[in-house]
Design a protein around this motif. Structure first.
Motif, short mmCIF file in Angstrom:
data_model
loop_
_atom_site.label_atom_id
_atom_site.label_comp_id
_atom_site.label_asym_id
_atom_site.label_seq_id
_atom_site.Cartn_x
_atom_site.Cartn_y
_atom_site.Cartn_z
N ARG A 159 -0.79 6.07 -2.42
CA ARG A 159 0.38 5.61 -1.66
C ARG A 159 -0.05 4.94 -0.35
NH1 ARG A 159 2.87 7.99 2.50
NH2 ARG A 159 1.84 9.99 2.11
N VAL A 160 -0.96 5.56 0.37
CA VAL A 160 -1.40 5.01 1.66
C VAL A 160 -2.13 3.67 1.46
CG1 VAL A 160 -2.94 5.37 3.63
CG2 VAL A 160 -1.48 7.23 2.83
N LEU A 161 -2.97 3.60 0.44
CA LEU A 161 -3.66 2.34 0.16
C LEU A 161 -2.65 1.23 -0.13
CD1 LEU A 161 -6.56 3.61 -2.15
CD2 LEU A 161 -6.81 2.67 0.16
N ALA A 162 -1.65 1.53 -0.96
CA ALA A 162 -0.65 0.52 -1.31
C ALA A 162 0.17 0.11 -0.09
CB ALA A 162 0.25 1.06 -2.42
N GLN A 163 0.56 1.07 0.73
CA GLN A 163 1.37 0.75 1.91
C GLN A 163 0.59 -0.10 2.91
OE1 GLN A 163 2.79 4.61 3.26
NE2 GLN A 163 4.75 4.29 2.26
N GLU A 164 -0.70 0.16 3.05
CA GLU A 164 -1.50 -0.66 3.96
C GLU A 164 -1.60 -2.09 3.45
OE1 GLU A 164 -4.04 -1.93 7.09
OE2 GLU A 164 -2.48 -0.40 6.87
N ASN A 165 -1.79 -2.25 2.15
CA ASN A 165 -1.84 -3.60 1.58
C ASN A 165 -0.51 -4.32 1.78
OD1 ASN A 165 -4.43 -3.07 0.67
ND2 ASN A 165 -3.77 -2.46 -1.37
N TRP A 166 0.58 -3.61 1.50
CA TRP A 166 1.89 -4.23 1.65
C TRP A 166 2.17 -4.59 3.11
CZ3 TRP A 166 6.24 -2.43 4.38
CH2 TRP A 166 7.37 -3.24 4.24
N ARG A 167 1.77 -3.72 4.04
CA ARG A 167 2.00 -3.98 5.46
C ARG A 167 1.32 -5.28 5.88
NH1 ARG A 167 -0.65 -3.87 9.92
NH2 ARG A 167 -2.57 -3.12 8.94
N ARG A 168 0.09 -5.49 5.43
CA ARG A 168 -0.63 -6.69 5.81
C ARG A 168 -0.04 -7.94 5.15
NH1 ARG A 168 -7.02 -5.84 5.35
NH2 ARG A 168 -6.86 -8.01 6.06
N VAL A 169 0.29 -7.83 3.87
CA VAL A 169 0.87 -8.98 3.17
C VAL A 169 2.24 -9.32 3.74
CG1 VAL A 169 1.72 -9.83 0.95
CG2 VAL A 169 -0.44 -8.57 1.05
N ALA A 170 3.06 -8.30 4.00
CA ALA A 170 4.39 -8.53 4.58
C ALA A 170 4.27 -9.11 5.99
CB ALA A 170 5.18 -7.22 4.62
N GLY A 171 3.15 -8.83 6.65
CA GLY A 171 2.92 -9.37 7.99
C GLY A 171 2.45 -10.81 7.99
N GLY A 172 2.28 -11.39 6.81
CA GLY A 172 1.94 -12.80 6.70
C GLY A 172 0.53 -13.13 6.26
N GLU A 173 -0.31 -12.10 6.04
CA GLU A 173 -1.68 -12.36 5.58
C GLU A 173 -1.67 -12.76 4.11
OE1 GLU A 173 -4.90 -9.74 6.95
OE2 GLU A 173 -3.36 -8.56 7.97
N ARG A 174 -2.60 -13.64 3.76
CA ARG A 174 -2.70 -14.09 2.38
C ARG A 174 -3.29 -13.00 1.51
NH1 ARG A 174 -6.58 -17.43 1.95
NH2 ARG A 174 -5.91 -18.49 0.04
N VAL A 175 -2.75 -12.89 0.29
CA VAL A 175 -3.24 -11.88 -0.66
C VAL A 175 -4.74 -12.05 -0.89
CG1 VAL A 175 -3.21 -11.24 -3.10
CG2 VAL A 175 -1.08 -11.40 -1.83
N ALA A 176 -5.19 -13.29 -1.00
CA ALA A 176 -6.61 -13.55 -1.24
C ALA A 176 -7.47 -13.02 -0.11
CB ALA A 176 -6.85 -15.05 -1.42
N ASP A 177 -6.95 -13.05 1.12
CA ASP A 177 -7.71 -12.55 2.27
C ASP A 177 -7.69 -11.03 2.34
OD1 ASP A 177 -8.24 -15.18 3.01
OD2 ASP A 177 -6.50 -15.29 4.34
N VAL A 178 -6.59 -10.42 1.92
CA VAL A 178 -6.46 -8.97 1.97
C VAL A 178 -7.24 -8.30 0.84
CG1 VAL A 178 -4.81 -7.04 1.89
CG2 VAL A 178 -4.20 -9.17 3.07
N HIS A 179 -7.41 -9.00 -0.27
CA HIS A 179 -7.98 -8.40 -1.48
C HIS A 179 -9.34 -7.74 -1.24
CE1 HIS A 179 -10.29 -8.53 -5.32
NE2 HIS A 179 -9.20 -7.94 -5.75
#
Length: 201
Positions: A159-179
């Motif tokens: 859950r924490v891993l998923a929420q951190e990913n979503w927080r960054r993507v929702a904040g405007g970061e590109r999925v490719a950069d977050v991956h």
């Protein structure tokens, strides 16, 4: 197809159709601004019929992730070790941009996550879903207190891993950069689980 099979298909279609209508209305106007009666009217069913499928209003939204409740429990059977199977499954989910991992920037996925995490009643109901996930995983791990404690840790990490990913993507970061960071974080997190739960690693 048997009559039972046909009834089950119709039931599943009803769940999906009503949930989709409800989520669309909630996204347009807000969860608290739409009544259950309005959802029933839009779905062209009676309010009692809606409540037979969805006992509480929040379930209209949570239905979209209900099939994930037993996912971790199913994955552990894929072996060779419970944590190894769960780690591989999460990493594969990151690779295919599974919305459950939080690593997805499709507009409808982001909108759904904003609705879910931005509505206190839905967040509260989400914990019921998480508890059921923990219970199913604990049973898959053999049952008992030790299995329950392990399941709680595993579900919390995911859950924490998923929420951190979503927080960054929702904040405007590109999925490719977050991956890349998401993979590193997942590897570290599952490594920590393995250190604390060596009998599952």
């Amino acid at each position: 197809m048997s009559e039972i099979g046909l009834r089950e298909r119709k039931k599943r279609r009803m769940y999906k159709d009503v949930s989709d209508i409800a989520v669309r209305l909630f996204l347009e106007r807000g969860f608290d601004a739409v009544s259950v009666a309005e959802v029933a009217a839009a779905a062209e069913i009676s309010k009692p019929t809606l409540f037979r499928y969805f006992p509480v209003k929040e379930d209209l939204v949570l239905h979209r992730i209900a099939d994930h409740e037993g996912e971790a429990a199913r994955v552990v059977a894929e072996g060779p070790t419970p944590l190894g199977a769960l780690r591989r499954h999460f990493l594969d989910g990151l690779e295919r941009r599974d919305p459950v991992t939080g690593l997805n920037d499709e507009p409808e996925v982001l909108a759904f996550h904003r609705l879910l995490y931005g509505t206190p009643a839905l967040v509260a109901r989400l914990y019921v879903h998480l508890e059921r996930s923990e219970g199913a995983l604990a049973q898959a791990l053999g049952g008992g207190l030790d299995a329950r404690l392990a399941a709680v840790q595993i579900v919390a990490v995911q859950r924490v891993l998923a929420q951190e990913n979503w927080r960054r993507v929702a904040g405007g970061e590109r999925v490719a950069d977050v991956h890349a960071d998401a993979v590193v974080a997942a590897e570290r997190a599952f490594g920590m689980l393995a250190a604390g739960l060596p009998h599952l690693a």
